[in-house]
Design a protein around this motif. Structure first.
Motif, PDB file in Angstrom:
ATOM      1  N   PHE C 277      37.197 -72.884  44.576  1.00 55.82           N
ATOM      2  CA  PHE C 277      37.535 -74.086  43.823  1.00 55.82           C
ATOM      3  C   PHE C 277      39.015 -74.383  44.013  1.00 55.82           C
ATOM      4  CE2 PHE C 277      33.780 -72.466  41.808  1.00 55.82           C
ATOM      5  CZ  PHE C 277      33.042 -73.607  41.525  1.00 55.82           C
ATOM      6  N   GLN C 279      42.631 -74.869  43.048  1.00 63.67           N
ATOM      7  CA  GLN C 279      43.321 -74.333  41.877  1.00 63.67           C
ATOM      8  C   GLN C 279      44.171 -75.387  41.176  1.00 63.67           C
ATOM      9  OE1 GLN C 279      45.504 -71.010  43.409  1.00 63.67           O
ATOM     10  NE2 GLN C 279      47.185 -72.235  44.186  1.00 63.67           N
TER      11      GLN C 279
ATOM     12  N   GLN D 254      52.445 -62.669  45.979  1.00 63.71           N
ATOM     13  CA  GLN D 254      51.067 -62.770  46.398  1.00 63.71           C
ATOM     14  C   GLN D 254      50.150 -62.996  45.221  1.00 63.71           C
ATOM     15  OE1 GLN D 254      50.140 -59.287  48.461  1.00 63.71           O
ATOM     16  NE2 GLN D 254      50.256 -60.243  50.446  1.00 63.71           N
ATOM     17  N   ASP D 258      52.259 -58.594  40.960  1.00 65.52           N
ATOM     18  CA  ASP D 258      52.540 -58.272  39.574  1.00 65.52           C
ATOM     19  C   ASP D 258      52.656 -59.512  38.690  1.00 65.52           C
ATOM     20  OD1 ASP D 258      52.520 -55.683  40.217  1.00 65.52           O
ATOM     21  OD2 ASP D 258      54.687 -55.432  40.294  1.00 65.52           O
ATOM     22  N   THR D 269      40.990 -61.944  38.427  1.00 60.23           N
ATOM     23  CA  THR D 269      42.408 -61.593  38.402  1.00 60.23           C
ATOM     24  C   THR D 269      43.043 -61.945  39.734  1.00 60.23           C
ATOM     25  OG1 THR D 269      41.827 -59.397  39.142  1.00 60.23           O
ATOM     26  CG2 THR D 269      42.129 -59.706  36.774  1.00 60.23           C
ATOM     27  N   ALA D 272      47.110 -66.995  41.874  1.00 63.21           N
ATOM     28  CA  ALA D 272      48.498 -67.323  42.182  1.00 63.21           C
ATOM     29  C   ALA D 272      49.237 -67.697  40.901  1.00 63.21           C
ATOM     30  CB  ALA D 272      48.550 -68.475  43.173  1.00 63.21           C
ATOM     31  N   ASP D 274      51.255 -69.930  40.254  1.00 66.74           N
ATOM     32  CA  ASP D 274      51.376 -71.357  39.961  1.00 66.74           C
ATOM     33  C   ASP D 274      50.016 -72.060  39.918  1.00 66.74           C
ATOM     34  OD1 ASP D 274      50.883 -71.000  42.600  1.00 66.74           O
ATOM     35  OD2 ASP D 274      52.303 -72.495  43.311  1.00 66.74           O
ATOM     36  N   ALA D 275      48.935 -71.283  39.852  1.00 68.26           N
ATOM     37  CA  ALA D 275      47.600 -71.884  39.823  1.00 68.26           C
ATOM     38  C   ALA D 275      47.372 -72.537  38.460  1.00 68.26           C
ATOM     39  CB  ALA D 275      46.536 -70.815  40.073  1.00 68.26           C
ATOM     40  N   ARG D 276      46.741 -73.727  38.460  1.00 66.80           N
ATOM     41  CA  ARG D 276      46.424 -74.396  37.203  1.00 66.80           C
ATOM     42  C   ARG D 276      44.948 -74.275  36.871  1.00 66.80           C
ATOM     43  NH1 ARG D 276      47.554 -79.968  37.591  1.00 66.80           N
ATOM     44  NH2 ARG D 276      46.973 -80.025  35.409  1.00 66.80           N
ATOM     45  N   PHE D 277      44.123 -73.977  37.889  1.00 69.98           N
ATOM     46  CA  PHE D 277      42.698 -73.772  37.666  1.00 69.98           C
ATOM     47  C   PHE D 277      42.285 -72.463  38.315  1.00 69.98           C
ATOM     48  CE2 PHE D 277      43.266 -78.289  37.230  1.00 69.98           C
ATOM     49  CZ  PHE D 277      42.443 -78.627  36.174  1.00 69.98           C
ATOM     50  N   GLN D 279      40.440 -70.101  40.655  1.00 66.41           N
ATOM     51  CA  GLN D 279      39.861 -70.421  41.952  1.00 66.41           C
ATOM     52  C   GLN D 279      38.445 -69.864  42.101  1.00 66.41           C
ATOM     53  OE1 GLN D 279      42.721 -68.877  44.728  1.00 66.41           O
ATOM     54  NE2 GLN D 279      41.909 -66.794  44.659  1.00 66.41           N
ATOM     55  N   SER D 280      37.975 -69.123  41.093  1.00 68.71           N
ATOM     56  CA  SER D 280      36.612 -68.598  41.157  1.00 68.71           C
ATOM     57  C   SER D 280      35.624 -69.450  40.359  1.00 68.71           C
ATOM     58  CB  SER D 280      36.578 -67.162  40.646  1.00 68.71           C
ATOM     59  OG  SER D 280      37.304 -66.327  41.503  1.00 68.71           O
ATOM     60  N   CYS D 281      36.045 -69.900  39.137  1.00 65.87           N
ATOM     61  CA  CYS D 281      35.086 -70.627  38.315  1.00 65.87           C
ATOM     62  C   CYS D 281      35.541 -72.046  37.974  1.00 65.87           C
ATOM     63  CB  CYS D 281      34.792 -69.859  37.023  1.00 65.87           C
ATOM     64  SG  CYS D 281      36.195 -69.783  35.907  1.00 65.87           S
ATOM     65  N   GLY D 282      36.750 -72.405  38.338  1.00 64.69           N
ATOM     66  CA  GLY D 282      37.187 -73.781  38.166  1.00 64.69           C
ATOM     67  C   GLY D 282      37.681 -74.143  36.772  1.00 64.69           C
TER      68      GLY D 282
END
Lengths: 288, 288, 288, 288
Positions: C277, C279, D254, D258, D269, D272, D274-277, D279-282
């Motif tokens: 998805f 991100q 990465q 940490d 887990t 990133a 800076d991810a906002r969503f 990436q596995s379940c949206g």
């Protein structure tokens, strides 16, 4: 990872004696977690550094002439403190002889002997050399570093990189020998200090490690060209072990790296080395 | 990866002869896995290092005068041992000439010839130079490193990084030439050793690689400013090849890296470069 | 990434002229893929290096006296070749003036002018300096490196690391100024060469970059202690930019790096290669 | 990450005063985002560097004799500018004393005091030393670096690597002390400068950091062998902190490092930072 692989395995086998006071003392002298244990470590570190400083300053002629008596007094106080510490260590461990012949036990003895020996051979010429042996006390600093968890990660990464670094070092060794010989043949007659092959090989090491004392340096154009090649080579080859070690450190701490944990509950592997819970099933990994 | 890409491909094609004793000898002399093969390697390494040591010490005038006879005796014993070893190698391989003209075959011959040539040109002035050629024996150390699996990983990473490092080196080359010329124009009249452009370029190399002999150094304020720039440049640019090589090493050993294998049976990708079996379906990858 | 960001953008805009022979010549002179284009590049590289070599050797007094005529002849042949190459470049591009004022067009002119200027100012003192300008031809080597794909990756990683390296460099700058001043205050009266602050700062740079000429070095005990701190600092801080650049190189080639996925719904880039998805907006990437 | 962990936490607590003009001034003087704020920063940087340059040049005897008056004029103009800036800073912040006793407030005062003190002690010998204190203004350069986001990443990675680097440094410390003592015992009688242990330890530092002044260098064969070991050791150990820091920088940036986020909805887990969503379940991560 088996226990035999951990670098501190030999000293980990030092156990406290059965009596309660032995356990308590052991916690203070050998332990690092409790508050008195930490205080003991800090005081010990201070005394070790003071002791090393005294030996170093004693070698300075002008200081020895003026403050010689003070140095002797400090030296004897420190030696008595170290002797008491050594006896205390022996008193609280389970098998004293095992500690005596461990690495740090031997360092302890080497730290004490020179001062006592100085009593018997006070006039001997070799006294200065014997007294200098007290500097080996500096290895006791490592005692404090030993239990730091980070030291193990370092040792493991270094040991894993070792085979590759050995290959790399044998290439460097051959280069140094051959380039040292070439510069000897080129500069040997120019009276610029390349008098024999060992000296020229020494120059090659000075140059390839980018130390560059300048006590010996080429004077002929051809010699300078060869020197330039040696320098660029030395500048270039440092990247190889750096890259190797970096890659090893990184793969060790990554999920999937060599030092990764496995979960005993769900069988998931490739968990981060510092994970406390399995990231697949959430079971605690601390029982390991 | 094709066989032609592996660095040791030329020597891998050395095959044992058909007779049973040839196979047995081959295992000892060329092999590294069996116990006698390992012992042979260790002894050989010792003799090579002794031989190199003798050549080096022979060049020291005082030692040559005192122990010259001993050096000659050791030299002849070593030469005979190496001759026997060379003949044994020729005897047990399938196509002897193929070995003779391989890299290590030529190194073997170069190791032996100088001593024998010394018999005929005993009084010649060039004897010292010819004798020094025996130092090339040090390359035989690489024989032992050759079969180490790690050497290949190193070579592969270096070869992959090479195009980028070439770009980097051409920038360094231009910098050295231009900065060497600039310092020549600035310091040329100050009698500080920057007598011509080649010497100034040599200085730039000495400085940019952070060797810093000090035989030539700027004396004018402007020259010192330029020197400071050269130093900071040299200090800065070392990070580029280090980063490149580290990144290559890391991506090579990661699942999913450039050197990752794929399984032809189940289609799994991202297998470790040194995997021998598919970690998904267990099929051997060696048939590749 | 926009085209304006690529390092070679200015020269990419050099287009072949409309005539067929212009396209054909352009492929040979500016191109690198075709066989004649590669041969042209190799010959050009050889002539450039020969030209640089001649300028360097000409500065050596003894060689200039003996082979001066030969150097002049080679110089004129090379200049004519470069002139022809320059005219050919102008002939086959679409807008010649655009090439003339591009970076490499200016390098071409600077490469040619000094020799022609030498005709008019043959007796002038500044001739030597003007002739030296021909060394700037060495920048033409970069012409060949320009189109190598790797150069761009390098430039991008360097530009990304730049903000962090600037922060790092300003810390180094402050350290150098302060430590240079401290050593001036400590050693200034000892007549050991630390005569003023600029010289002491120069020493700090020489030491912190581990060059270590030895032309100036501390002689007082306190000065030596400060020098030791400067050295250890220089030894330590090299790890910071190296680590930064390595990390940038690695993250550029990893999932999340430049080769990462992009979301077609919101345009987000730099998504992990195994992300299912987006991100940023949460849209499924599997339809891709 | 808690605020207490950010390196600039103490100065972040400097708040603008309540009046509108205070807010406006605060934005210009302390801010970096607005156009006037950036202009103010650039002008300030220029004045700081000019000020440092004047102090440095003033220490050069010949320049001080000729341009002494100019230096004094520039110095007083700069001091007045800095005084005005300091008063403006005090005027627009909420609690002026809090700024005065912050790190940069103290740097500001130290920058101003020496010039004013010079008025009262004009004839004193210690004037030169006091005037040199003005060089501490160079720390104000860090003011501009402080708010750069990259500085924090650097500080965090350095702080995380610190425990490992401490272990590493204690090993280096022990090596330096022991090797310095050994070279003292070997070379002490050769009159080659190894007069006492502190000097020999200084030499060991000069050598292990590959600085290599050449003011002291071994002359006996055994001393040269030990020096070669020290050099190779120094060349080798630089790889350890480099690898440690690189690994830390890489794991920090990465996904899975940490600083990575985790999804509260699906438990994924290693997202990133800076991810906002997820990436596995949206699911949106912003509610965190």
């Amino acid at each position: 990872m088996k226990a035999a692989e951990t670098p501190a395995a030999d000293t980990n086998s030092i156990q406290p004696g059965p009596a309660p006071w032995q356990r308590a003392w052991f916690g203070v002298i050998f332990g690092h977690e409790s508050r008195p244990g930490k205080h003991f470590d800090v005081v010990l570190l201070g005394v070790i550094l003071l002791s090393v400083l005294v030996v170093m300053l004693e070698s300075v002629g002008s200081l020895a002439a003026r403050y010689g008596l003070w140095f002797d007094v400090i030296e004897w106080v420190i030696t008595l403190l170290f002797s008491l510490e050594f006896l205390a260590r022996l008193a609280c461990v389970h098998r004293p002889w095992r500690y005596v012949f461990s690495f740090f036990g031997l360092v302890d003895i080497v730290s004490l002997l020179p001062t006592y020996l100085g009593l018997y051979y006070a006039g001997a010429d070799s006294l200065a050399t014997i007294r200098t042996l007290r500097l080996l006390r500096v290895f006791r600093v490592l005692k404090l570093a030993r239990h730091v968890r980070e030291a193990r990660g370092l040792m493991i990464a270094l040991r894993r990189t070792w085979p590759k670094i050995t290959v790399f070092l044998s290439v460097v060794f051959c280069s140094i020998v051959v380039l040292g010989t070439v510069i000897y043949l080129v500069e040997g007659d120019a009276n610029s200090g390349f008098d024999d092959i060992p000296t020229s090989v020494y120059w090659a090491i000075v140059t390839i490690t980018t130390v560059g004392y300048g006590d010996i340096h080429p004077v002929t154009p051809l010699g300078k060209m060869i020197a330039a090649i040696v320098m660029l080579l030395g500048y270039a080859i440092i990247i190889v072990p750096t890259g190797l070690f970096s890659a090893q450190m990184i793969s060790d701490r990554q999920p999937g790296g060599d030092a990764a944990k496995a979960c005993r509950a769900c069988g998931a592997t490739g968990l981060a080395a510092d994970a406390r819970f399995c990231q697949s099933c959430g079971v605690s990994l601390d029982t390991e």
